[in-house]
Scaffold this active site. Structure first.
Site, PDB file in Angstrom:
ATOM      1  N   ASN A 340     -37.041  50.753 -68.665  1.00  0.00           N
ATOM      2  CA  ASN A 340     -36.205  49.567 -68.515  1.00  0.00           C
ATOM      3  C   ASN A 340     -35.115  49.724 -67.453  1.00  0.00           C
ATOM      4  OD1 ASN A 340     -34.156  51.083 -69.661  1.00  0.00           O
ATOM      5  ND2 ASN A 340     -34.533  50.310 -71.727  1.00  0.00           N
ATOM      6  N   CYS A 401     -43.090  41.796 -69.571  1.00  0.00           N
ATOM      7  CA  CYS A 401     -42.324  42.947 -70.052  1.00  0.00           C
ATOM      8  C   CYS A 401     -41.510  42.405 -71.221  1.00  0.00           C
ATOM      9  CB  CYS A 401     -41.462  43.535 -68.949  1.00  0.00           C
ATOM     10  SG  CYS A 401     -40.554  42.339 -67.960  1.00  0.00           S
TER      11      CYS A 401
END
Lengths: 629, 629
Positions: A340, A401
């Protein structure tokens, strides 16, 4: 280039001299005007003033953009990490910080757009001892730090600190970003580069399987999406609304790209809102199946979840999650293990630590490895390769995502770059960035923090830098496939921060519309397209239908030294790559030959009629190697 | 041949090192080569392995599909065969053990290799490189340096050549006295003369100083060298070993110069490790890069812990110091290590390469190798393991030299007339024992072997296809503006030499090379020129006179046609088999996980191309060179 730079380059261009003597002269040159400084492009004329006269009136030649205003001038000492303290004068405008030394020859300059600054700190106090211990420490977003020392008497620091703070972070002081004050004009209008409808038309959309929907015309369906969306023909606007309820931030699956031959599509979206209880949504399931059916060849729709598996699972706790096998029977889910934004931010920070100001020498390779930067690059590229590979095989894919605006943008844009040679042209790349990044709401404002003082904001992350790095890696592996060069990529990155253009401002289209960005600011593409010659890659060879598969292996990936370590004077900054230079010479020679041939043929023309064995016409010859612009 | 019991084995499988690809074929064992021919009918590719290239043969434990035989070659080829019957495997294995390392020089390939040249051509080949004229080119003999006949009969030093240059003031007794004080009698002699500053690079072995021994003649000798240069009051003595090693040598009655005993010397250690460390380092490097599916972490930490690039940097650092002392300070430098034939050869030759543009030409590199390596007795036979000798004597010292040159060509692409393929070819033949040049350990031994009468010279062979070795971006003019190269030796300036160490691993080759692009443009230019000439001539015949000048300054002075090398994806001329290669193009890449490049539509029309229908863009740069001619 200013005259000082050229002179100093002349005697250091070829060496990075380990000796102290050479190092000195060279340091001056490179540190003073980095080749790729975004701002030395437009200052040619103003910098041409002779150096002698500069001595008399310091800072007479501060470059100035139309609309730029001088705020203050001050005597200051720049503590250069490479060759110590340099006395000079700093001039601050509402756009830049400009420093010029008066004691070293050739003069050393620093030209830093205020937008690049992420943090300004005072160092030392009024009672600090030691030389140059009292001053300012400026952290920049572009991999460098600047330290200035001031005289201790009379609170000399307070004014400059406050002014700098105010103009570097205008949004934290209810001021306008410089871009709204700029009066720059260019012959091209970069805002016309991207038109969603035209781009879909270029791809052959809409067609009988896919339609344009205006359901988001007023951003009522999803406020971070653009107004024009491409969706399955069979899905009604009502269906879309239902699906949007099940996707994080309402970012429903929409078409990014369609394969011209096999009609497989790349869809992008955000994670489904599965949550801890494992919620299902029939509409979402049906919607994905409609996508699968659209090209008729896809037996199983592949869903690429960019995240590592554990992160996706963890997201369930906050209401997110991933497509479960039971619910989506005709789909297979693949995790791509890309980390991330926080991981990426820390990785780049570590990279900075080992390259600035001093390059880690003793354990270079293991230090580089410990940053994991190249590892992340590798994962992003490998993910995009998988997407492209799947698509080439005729399978439609869905990419997401968490919110679908960071890793998803990286994956869709990189795989499109691999699949479609149009995006490898100068205009095509601009369209790609406009489309996949800007219009689909990559949160530039939050990730970069334009004009915002909150340097520790956890939302900041170099996702876009990472994308450009991946593009650079591809240009290294396929040197003839891209119309643009390294300078183009660097210029984009420099102006990602500079706040000179409106291109990368704000988080999404709805905000940009509100702020009237298109009307009130200039696009970066305006500048680039007005002088695109210098951004052209001489090796570029036009081609229409080749899929590029870069090798995402550490044996082929390399650190982008000329970007990340460019502030280090020991990096050889050649004005032009010798190979490139040689190639240009040969291209010029080629043109001479062609001209000569043509002229010869003109004089031969009367004879050609009755003489069949004449050589091919020059026009035929010109085809196989492209003409430099 | 008495060692061959099984000359042919069928149904053998050749496994790819990095992928799971296997090809079936037939294995032949000849007197000089191990040959594998694929049984695939369409493109039966051949793999030739010269016995002398084989470093290690391993027989692994029996598997269900057969008996695996792994062969590691000195040219970094690794092949993995699976032989169906264990007995065959054992036969091949034991034959290879005997064949790879003959007991005497007479059994080496060079003595049986017959390229069908006349006696005159053979002699001509050996006369190509003339060291006497090389010394003349450097500017010796002169007022201060003369040729000495003291070693005419190899009496003073049997590992030195006959002709040596020493200071005029060094009398015979001094030379002889000095040689007795130097390990292996290798007294200080001239290696390179820098005419511009009259500074000399001299080489020798370590002094036999122990803890306190002195030798007046040796001190005189150094004084004579120092005095021969009026530019500097002192000379440098550069001990290329780490200080610790030099100290340890003192216990064995050897050691280094004591600054107090020698007037006007400046003594310095530069810390290059010894042959054993280098051997282990390369071993480690090869282990790391040979690992299948290597992780990024393992790659970087492996590369670093192998120390290979660090050693390369150490060698180049020393050469840079040497070049700087000579060219900037104008001081003479005496270089030594222990015996003065490994590290000394590296540093002297690389130093000369940095100082003198001649050595950056094809002929010049040959001269350099002939002078500093062959004539001064680098022990090629021991280091390259030509005969069945002591494995502790084997070391990649010369490979390191070639790699250093390559690192320089990467930093200064325009400064070198030769390309990387030239360096790889030299490396290939240093180990092939196919030519006489590198056989034996010193000149005396070579004369005893009568190599010039019985074998051929590599240099002739390389010059014959010189066009394959020309670097297309070479600019002869560059050396005028930059006679001395000053490379960067920061750690990130050193790259892993993929094309050397992965030379035979197709999947590791780059996808596209700029070099190729440059070459095809060059070829097309030549054709255009020809066409123009032809047309001009035709017009002239018809009585039309036209002269349209083409700027001949930018015209290429050299000849290259497209080189045929692995880097440029075509095999070396002995076997023209481009078709075979195109078949093998469809290999799935390791780590990259991409399938073969597939253009998705055929709309691309082949433009009427004037040159060979070689598309400027070739999808995969692959190919394995056939090195055994």
């Amino acid at each position: 280039m200013n005259c000082g730079t050229i002179q100093s380059r002349a005697h250091c261009s070829c060496y990075t001299a380990p000796s102290q003597f050479h190092l000195k002269t060279q340091t001056m040159a490179s540190a003073s005007t980095p080749t790729y400084n975004s701002n030395n492009l437009e200052n040619n004329s103003s910098k041409n003033a002779s150096r002698e006269s500069l001595r008399m009136e310091p800072l007479a030649d501060v470059p100035q953009l139309p609309g730029e205003e001088r705020i203050t001038d001050k005597d200051i000492i720049y503590i250069c990490p490479f060759n110590g303290a340099v006395k000079g004068k700093v001039s601050i405008t509402n756009y830049r910080l400009f420093f010029k030394s008066f004691e070293v020859d050739p003069a050393m300059t620093l030209d830093v757009p205020l937008g690049v600054i992420s943090r300004i700190e005072k160092m030392g106090g009024a009672s600090s001892r030691g030389e140059n211990s009292y001053g300012l420490d400026i952290t920049c977003k572009d991999m460098r730090n600047l330290r200035f020392a001031l005289k201790q008497e009379g609170h000399s620091r307070r004014d400059i600190f406050e002014l700098l703070f105010r103009y570097a972070f205008p949004l934290s002081h209810s001021l306008q970003l410089f871009v709204f004050l700029s009066q720059e004009k260019f012959s091209e209008n970069g805002w016309n580069v991207y038109n969603a409808i035209l781009e879909y038309q270029r791809q052959g959309l809409p067609n009988n399987k896919w339609r344009i929907t205006f359901v988001n015309k007023q951003y009522e369906l999803c406020d971070t999406y653009p107004t024009i969306l491409m969706v399955p023909f069979k899905a009604t606007d009502e269906d879309l609304r239902k699906v949007s309820a099940f996707r994080s931030r309402n970012r429903i699956p929409v078409v990014s790209w369609i394969h011209p031959v096999n009609q497989a599509v790349i869809m992008r979206c955000s994670q489904p809102l599965v949550g801890m209880s494992g919620k299902r949504n029939k509409d979402d399931e049906r919607y994905l199946d409609t996508i699968r059916e659209a090209n008729g060849q896809t037996a199983k729709l592949t869903i690429y979840d960019a995240r590592p598996n554990v992160n996706a699972v963890a997201n369930k706790a906050t209401g997110g999650g991933y497509e479960g096998e039971d619910a989506y029977q005709n789909a297979e889910l693949v995790f791509l293990d890309i980390h991330n934004i926080h991981v990426m931010r820390e990785s780049l920070k570590k990279l900075k630590d080992i390259v600035y100001p001093q390059v880690e020498e003793t354990h270079w390779l293991s230090s580089l490895e410990s940053t994991h930067w190249l590892e992340h690059i590798k994962l992003v590229l490998a993910g995009a390769i998988q997407v492209a590979d799947k698509l080439s095989a005729g399978n439609s894919v869905v990419v997401h995502c968490s919110d679908g605006w960071d890793r998803t943008a990286q994956l869709t844009s990189l795989s499109m770059l691999m699949l479609d040679s149009y995006y490898r042209t100068m205009t095509g790349f601009q369209v790609l960035v406009q489309k996949e990044w800007i219009s689909f709401g990559h949160k530039f404002s939050s990730r970069i923090g334009h004009g915002d003082k909150n340097h520790a904001d956890a939302d900041r992350s170099p996702i876009f830098v990472q994308f450009i790095d991946c593009v650079w890696q591809m240009t290294k592996q396929f040197p003839t496939a891209f119309e643009f060069n390294e300078l183009f990529l660097m210029t984009i990155l420099d102006n990602l921060y500079s706040c000179r253009f409106g291109t990368f401002l704000y988080n999404c289209e709805s905000v940009r519309d509100n702020m009237e960005v298109k009307e009130k600011t200039v696009s970066l593409w305006s500048m680039i397209n007005s002088e695109n010659r210098k951004y052209i890659n001489p090796f570029y060879t036009k081609e229409s239908s080749r899929v590029l598969y870069p090798v995402a292996s550490m044996r082929h990936l390399e650190l982008w030294v000329s970007y990340y370590i460019r502030w280090n004077p020991r990096i050889r900054q050649q004005q032009q790559n010798p190979v490139e230079q040689r190639y240009m010479e040969m291209l010029a020679l080629r043109d001479q030959y062609l001209k000569k041939l043509e002229e010869l043929q003109i004089s031969d023309a009367p004879r050609i009629a009755n003489n069949s064995n004449s050589p091919a016409s020059p026009m035929q010859l010109v085809h196989h190697v492209q003409t430099p612009l | 041949m008495e060692h061959i019991t099984t000359p042919k084995v069928e149904q053998v499988k050749l496994l790819d090192r990095f992928s799971s690809r296997a090809t079936a074929g037939t294995l032949y064992l000849t007197a000089t080569h191990l040959l594998f021919i694929e049984s695939n009918t369409a493109a039966s590719e051949e793999t030739w392995i010269l016995h002398h290239h084989i470093a290690v043969v391993e027989k692994l434990s029996l598997t269900t599909s057969g008996c695996p035989l792994v062969i590691h070659c000195r040219n970094f080829r690794v092949v993995h065969f699976v032989i169906p019957r264990e007995r065959d495997c054992h036969d091949i294995y034991s034959s290879l053990l005997l064949l790879r390392r003959p007991a005497s020089y007479d059994d080496l390939y060079a003595f049986s290799y017959n390229p069908k040249q006349s006696e005159q051509q053979r002699a001509g080949g050996w006369q190509l490189i003339d060291l006497a004229s090389e010394y003349e080119r450097m500017g010796v003999p002169c007022d201060h340096w003369q040729l000495t006949d003291v070693n005419r009969n190899y009496k003073v030093c049997d590992t030195y050549p006959r002709d040596l240059f020493v200071p005029v003031s060094a009398s015979k007794p001094i030379i002889v006295g000095s040689s007795k004080f130097r390990s292996k009698g290798r007294f200080p002699v001239l290696s390179y003369f820098y005419q511009e500053k009259k500074a000399a690079v001299c080489r020798c072995s370590q002094p036999l100083s122990g803890f306190s021994a002195r030798c007046l003649e040796d001190e005189h000798m150094l004084q004579a060298i120092s005095k021969a240069n009026h530019n500097s009051r002192f000379m440098y003595v550069m001990d290329t070993r780490p200080k610790l090693n030099a100290l340890a040598n003192r216990a064995a009655g050897k050691g280094y110069e004591n600054e107090d005993n020698y007037s006007n010397i400046r003594f310095q250690f530069v810390g290059i490790e010894n042959i054993h460390v280098m051997r282990a380092s390369l071993q480690k490097l090869l282990e790391v890069i040979g690992t299948k599916s290597l992780s990024m972490t393992d790659y970087f930490s492996g590369l670093e812990s192998s120390g290979w690039l660090r050693h390369i940097k150490a060698v180049l650092d020393a050469a840079v110091i040497l070049a700087k002392a000579v060219t900037v300070e104008g001081a003479s430098v005496l270089v030594h290590c222990s015996d003065g034939w490994d590290r000394t050869a590296q540093v002297c030759s690389l130093g000369a390469l940095l100082m003198d543009p001649f050595y950056r030409t094809i002929k010049g590199l040959m001269v350099l190798i002939e002078k500093d390596w062959i004539s001064f007795g680098h022990k090629f036979a021991d280091r390259c393991d030509q005969l069945d000798g002591d494995p502790k004597e084997v070391s990649p010292v010369f490979t390191q030299f070639l790699e250093c040159v390559w690192q320089l060509t990467e930093q200064f692409p325009q400064a070198f007339q030769y390309n990387e393929w030239f360096l790889i070819q030299i490396h290939e033949h240093v180990h092939s024992c196919q030519f006489g040049n590198f056989l034996g350990n010193c000149q005396r031994e070579r004369e005893e072997l009568r190599l010039k009468d019985k074998t051929y010279s590599l240099w002739q062979f390389l010059l014959n296809d010189q066009e394959n070795y020309v670097n297309p971006v070479y600019q002869p003019g560059f050396s005028e503006t930059h006679p001395v190269l000053e490379p960067s030796t920061l750690p990130f300036s050193f790259k892993f030499w993929r094309n050397m160490y992965h030379q035979f691993d197709r999947s590791m080759h780059p996808r596209q090379s700029v070099l190729k692009q440059v070459l095809s443009l060059k070829a097309s230019n030549r054709d255009l020129e020809k066409a123009a000439r032809a047309l001009e001539a035709k017009l002239q015949k018809q009585g039309v006179f036209l002269s349209i000048a083409v700027d001949s300054k930018s015209k290429d002075p050299v000849h290259p046609v497209r080189p045929k090398s692995l880097i440029l994806s075509a095999p070396l001329n002995c076997k023209e088999d481009e078709q075979k290669l195109s078949v093998c193009d469809r290999v799935r890449t390791v780590e990259g996980s991409s399938s073969a490049e597939n253009g998705y539509n055929e709309e691309e029309e082949e433009p009427a191309s004037f040159t060979k229908p070689e598309p400027t863009l070739v999808s995969l740069e692959r190919g394995v060179a056939r090195m055994t001619c």
